[in-house]
Design a protein around this motif. Structure first.
Motif, short mmCIF file in Angstrom:
data_model
loop_
_atom_site.label_atom_id
_atom_site.label_comp_id
_atom_site.label_asym_id
_atom_site.label_seq_id
_atom_site.Cartn_x
_atom_site.Cartn_y
_atom_site.Cartn_z
N UNK A 104 48.93 -22.59 -22.94
CA UNK A 104 49.69 -21.51 -23.57
C UNK A 104 49.22 -20.16 -23.04
N UNK A 105 50.06 -19.14 -23.26
CA UNK A 105 49.72 -17.79 -22.82
C UNK A 105 48.45 -17.31 -23.51
N UNK A 106 48.31 -17.60 -24.80
CA UNK A 106 47.12 -17.16 -25.53
C UNK A 106 45.86 -17.81 -24.99
N UNK A 107 45.96 -19.09 -24.60
CA UNK A 107 44.79 -19.78 -24.05
C UNK A 107 44.39 -19.16 -22.72
N UNK A 108 45.37 -18.85 -21.88
CA UNK A 108 45.06 -18.24 -20.59
C UNK A 108 44.53 -16.83 -20.76
N UNK A 109 45.07 -16.10 -21.75
CA UNK A 109 44.55 -14.76 -22.04
C UNK A 109 43.11 -14.84 -22.52
N UNK A 110 42.79 -15.88 -23.30
CA UNK A 110 41.42 -16.06 -23.76
C UNK A 110 40.47 -16.31 -22.59
N UNK A 111 40.93 -17.06 -21.61
CA UNK A 111 40.09 -17.35 -20.44
C UNK A 111 39.85 -16.09 -19.60
N UNK A 112 40.88 -15.29 -19.39
CA UNK A 112 40.67 -14.04 -18.64
C UNK A 112 39.81 -13.08 -19.46
N UNK A 113 39.95 -13.11 -20.79
CA UNK A 113 39.08 -12.30 -21.63
C UNK A 113 37.63 -12.74 -21.54
N UNK A 114 37.42 -14.06 -21.45
CA UNK A 114 36.06 -14.58 -21.29
C UNK A 114 35.47 -14.12 -19.96
N UNK A 115 36.30 -14.08 -18.91
CA UNK A 115 35.84 -13.54 -17.63
C UNK A 115 35.41 -12.08 -17.79
N UNK A 116 36.17 -11.32 -18.58
CA UNK A 116 35.80 -9.94 -18.82
C UNK A 116 34.48 -9.81 -19.57
N UNK A 117 34.28 -10.65 -20.56
CA UNK A 117 33.01 -10.64 -21.32
C UNK A 117 31.84 -11.00 -20.42
N UNK A 118 32.04 -11.99 -19.54
CA UNK A 118 30.96 -12.36 -18.61
C UNK A 118 30.65 -11.21 -17.65
N UNK A 119 31.69 -10.54 -17.19
CA UNK A 119 31.48 -9.42 -16.26
C UNK A 119 30.66 -8.32 -16.92
N UNK A 120 30.98 -8.03 -18.17
CA UNK A 120 30.24 -6.99 -18.89
C UNK A 120 28.83 -7.47 -19.25
#
Length: 366
Positions: A104-120
Motif C-alpha cells: 500500500x501507499x502508506x506502507x511504502x511511505x513508512x519505508x521511505x520515512x524510515x530511510x529518513x529517520x536512519x539518515x538523521x
C-alpha cells in the motif's frame, strides 16, 4: 572519480541487461487497466535494482579506496556505509512493490520515512538553515525542526520522483541532470566526496537509460524512483549542511518540478474529493502525451504508442533545464533562487491550464 563512474555504469548496464533477458516473468502481473500505463506488452519494472547495484558497487569501491591510501583524494569513509544503510529500506521496499504490486501507499511511505529517520539518526543529516535570517534563527534554537524537515524531504522526494516516472527516459534523465548539477556545485565548493557519489549515481542511471530510452525495454519502477529520490535528498541536504556558501534554495529550485508536481497533484485530487494515493492520468506529463505529442505516422498501434511515449520526455527535459540553468548560475543567491521558484510555479500552473483548456500553440504540437 572516473573509475567509480565506469564501475557504476558497467554494473548497472549489465544488471539491467540481465533483468531484460532473464527476469521478464514478473512483468505480466502489471495490470493492463491501470490508468498510468502507456505501453504495450510486458516490460520488466526492476530497473531500480540495476541502478541500486551500480550505486552500491561504486560507493563501496570508493570507500574501500580510502583505506588503500585514497588515490583520488575523495575522502570517502565509513559514512558512505551509513548512506547505503539509509537508502536500503526505501529502495528494497520499492523493488518489492515492483515484484508483487501489493504494498500500500502508506506502507511504502513508512519505508521511505524510515530511510529518513536512519539518515538523521545514523548519518547525521539535517537542515541547518533555510536562507532567511529569522527562520535560520528558529532552526538554531530548535534543531529538531531541521531534523524533521530532513526526514520529510527524504521521505517525500522518492514519491515525487515516482510521480513523474511515466514515460521512457523521463524520471531517469531528470535524476541524471539533477545529480550532475549538484555535483557541479559540490566541486565549486571543493566537496569532492559528495561530487563522487553524485557522478557515480548519474553513471549508474546512464547505464539503466541505455535500456530504457528510447525503446523502453526496462522501466525504473518504484524501486528506481525511490533510489533516485533518497540519494538526491541525502546529497541536497548534505551539500547545504556541509557548505555554508550553498543556498538551501539551490536544491529546491533544482527539484521544483517533481516537488511542485506532487504538491499540485495532491491539491488537484483533494479538490475533487479523491485520495492523493489514487493513481490517475492527469499529471502534467500525461497531458503532454495526450494533447501535444500527436504527430506520429505509423499504422502499427504498439509502435505508435512507443513513439509518442518517447516524444513526451524531451518536453519535460526542457522544462527541467529551465530550472537547472538558473539554479547552477545562482547557487549561492537565495533571493534570486526564490524568485525563480515562484516563476516556475506560476509557469507550471499556466501551462497546465492551457493544456487542459486546449489552448496550446500549434508549433508545440509536433
Amino acid at each position: 572519480m572516473i573509475v567509480l563512474c565506469v564501475v557504476a555504469f558497467a554494473v548497472a548496464l549489465l544488471a539491467a541487461g540481465f533483468i531484460v533477458r532473464w527476469v521478464r516473468g514478473h512483468a505480466a502481473r502489471y495490470g493492463a487497466a491501470m490508468p498510468q500505463r502507456f505501453h504495450f506488452g510486458h516490460v520488466p519494472r526492476l530497473g531500480g535494482a540495476a541502478v541500486l547495484l551500480g550505486i552500491a558497487a561504486s560507493w563501496i569501491l570508493g570507500a574501500a579506496q580510502a583505506g588503500w591510501g585514497d588515490p583520488g583524494s575523495l575522502r570517502l569513509g565509513h559514512w558512505v556505509g551509513w548512506w547505503l544503510l539509509a537508502l536500503l529500506p526505501a529502495a528494497l521496499g520499492g523493488i518489492a512493490e515492483d515484484l508483487v504490486q501489493r504494498l500500500s501507499v502508506l506502507y511504502r511511505l513508512a519505508l521511505t520515512g524510515f530511510s529518513g529517520l536512519l539518515a538523521v539518526g545514523v548519518a547525521g543529516i539535517t537542515l541547518p538553515r533555510l536562507g532567511l535570517p529569522w527562520l535560520d534563527m528558529v532552526l538554531e534554537l530548535a534543531p529538531w525542526l531541521g531534523w524533521g524537515i530532513a526526514v520529510l524531504a527524504i521521505a517525500g522526494l522518492p514519491h515525487a520522483f515516482n510521480l513523474i516516472d511515466g514515460y521512457n527516459g523521463l524520471a531517469g534523465m531528470v535524476a541524471l541532470i539533477v545529480c550532475l548539477a549538484l555535483a557541479h556545485v559540490a566541486l565549486q565548493v571543493g566537496d569532492r566526496a559528495l561530487a563522487a557519489l553524485l557522478v557515480s549515481t548519474a553513471a549508474a542511471t546512464a547505464g539503466f537509460l541505455v535500456w530504457n530510452y528510447p525503446r523502453g525495454l526496462l522501466f525504473a519502477g518504484d524501486g528506481g524512483a525511490y533510489v533516485w529520490g533518497v540519494v538526491i535528498a541525502l546529497a541536497s541536504l548534505s551539500l547545504v549542511q556541509r557548505n555554508s556558501d550553498v543556498s538551501p534554495w539551490f536544491p529546491m529550485l533544482l527539484l521544483i518540478y517533481p516537488v511542485w508536481e506532487t504538491v499540485f497533484s495532491i491539491y488537484r485530487k483533494a479538490a475533487r474529493g479523491v485520495s492523493p494515493g489514487v493513481a490517475d492520468a492527469l499529471h502534467f506529463h500525461q497531458l503532454i502525451y495526450r494533447r501535444i505529442v500527436r504527430s506520429v505516422f505509423h499504422d502499427d498501434e504498439s509502435r505508435r504508442l512507443l513513439m509518442r511515449n518517447n516524444r513526451t520526455s524531451p518536453y519535460l527535459w526542457g522544462f527541467t533545464l529551465l530550472t537547472v540553468a538558473p539554479a547552477v548560475m545562482f547557487w549561492n543567491n537565495t533571493l534570486v533562487l526564490m524568485v525563480f521558484c515562484a516563476v516556475f510555479v506560476i509557469s507550471y500552473v499556466a501551462a497546465y491550464l492551457a493544456i487542459v483548456r486546449f489552448k496550446v500553440p500549434g508549433w508545440l504540437r509536433r
